[in-house]
Design a protein around this motif. Sequence first.
Motif, PDB file in Angstrom:
ATOM      1  N   VAL A  13       0.856  -1.199   0.000  1.00  0.00           N
ATOM      2  CA  VAL A  13       0.000   0.000   0.000  1.00  0.00           C
ATOM      3  C   VAL A  13       0.886   1.242   0.000  1.00  0.00           C
ATOM      4  CG1 VAL A  13      -1.611   1.367   1.396  1.00  0.00           C
ATOM      5  CG2 VAL A  13      -2.008  -1.083   1.065  1.00  0.00           C
ATOM      6  N   ASP A  14       1.887   1.260   0.872  1.00  0.00           N
ATOM      7  CA  ASP A  14       2.806   2.405   0.929  1.00  0.00           C
ATOM      8  C   ASP A  14       3.533   2.602  -0.401  1.00  0.00           C
ATOM      9  OD1 ASP A  14       2.087   2.924   3.547  1.00  0.00           O
ATOM     10  OD2 ASP A  14       3.768   1.772   4.382  1.00  0.00           O
ATOM     11  N   ALA A  15       3.950   1.499  -1.022  1.00  0.00           N
ATOM     12  CA  ALA A  15       4.635   1.584  -2.316  1.00  0.00           C
ATOM     13  C   ALA A  15       3.688   2.122  -3.390  1.00  0.00           C
ATOM     14  CB  ALA A  15       5.184   0.220  -2.719  1.00  0.00           C
ATOM     15  N   ASP A  16       2.449   1.630  -3.386  1.00  0.00           N
ATOM     16  CA  ASP A  16       1.449   2.122  -4.352  1.00  0.00           C
ATOM     17  C   ASP A  16       1.260   3.623  -4.202  1.00  0.00           C
ATOM     18  OD1 ASP A  16       0.909  -0.410  -5.421  1.00  0.00           O
ATOM     19  OD2 ASP A  16      -0.782  -0.770  -4.071  1.00  0.00           O
ATOM     20  N   ILE A  42      -5.999  -0.479  10.139  1.00  0.00           N
ATOM     21  CA  ILE A  42      -6.354  -0.639   8.730  1.00  0.00           C
ATOM     22  C   ILE A  42      -7.552   0.232   8.396  1.00  0.00           C
ATOM     23  CG2 ILE A  42      -7.184  -2.249   6.974  1.00  0.00           C
ATOM     24  CD1 ILE A  42      -5.599  -4.437   8.516  1.00  0.00           C
ATOM     25  N   ARG A  43      -8.548   0.222   9.252  1.00  0.00           N
ATOM     26  CA  ARG A  43      -9.741   1.038   9.009  1.00  0.00           C
ATOM     27  C   ARG A  43      -9.397   2.524   8.958  1.00  0.00           C
ATOM     28  NH1 ARG A  43     -14.660  -1.113   9.195  1.00  0.00           N
ATOM     29  NH2 ARG A  43     -14.823  -3.318   9.702  1.00  0.00           N
ATOM     30  N   ALA A  44      -8.509   2.960   9.851  1.00  0.00           N
ATOM     31  CA  ALA A  44      -8.114   4.371   9.874  1.00  0.00           C
ATOM     32  C   ALA A  44      -7.348   4.752   8.614  1.00  0.00           C
ATOM     33  CB  ALA A  44      -7.263   4.644  11.117  1.00  0.00           C
ATOM     34  N   ARG A  45      -6.456   3.880   8.165  1.00  0.00           N
ATOM     35  CA  ARG A  45      -5.696   4.172   6.936  1.00  0.00           C
ATOM     36  C   ARG A  45      -6.627   4.251   5.729  1.00  0.00           C
ATOM     37  NH1 ARG A  45       0.156   1.482   6.524  1.00  0.00           N
ATOM     38  NH2 ARG A  45      -0.051   2.617   4.584  1.00  0.00           N
TER      39      ARG A  45
END
Length: 53
Positions: A13-16, A42-45
């Motif tokens: 996710v960070d790479a994307d 995960i929900r917060a992100r």
Amino acid sequence: MIIMAKDDVLGRVDADLGRGHTHPAMQRLASLTAAYPDDLEIRARRAALKLVF
């Protein structure tokens, strides 16, 4: 079926997001939310990403 560890998926996710690819990041976070429905990180992100885009 290959199941990736939560930390591996969050790394992707960070790479994307680093490449500006928000759609795959959102898809990955949606999959993680389904796999870990009680994980507030995960929900917060996911919520934060929805607010930005």
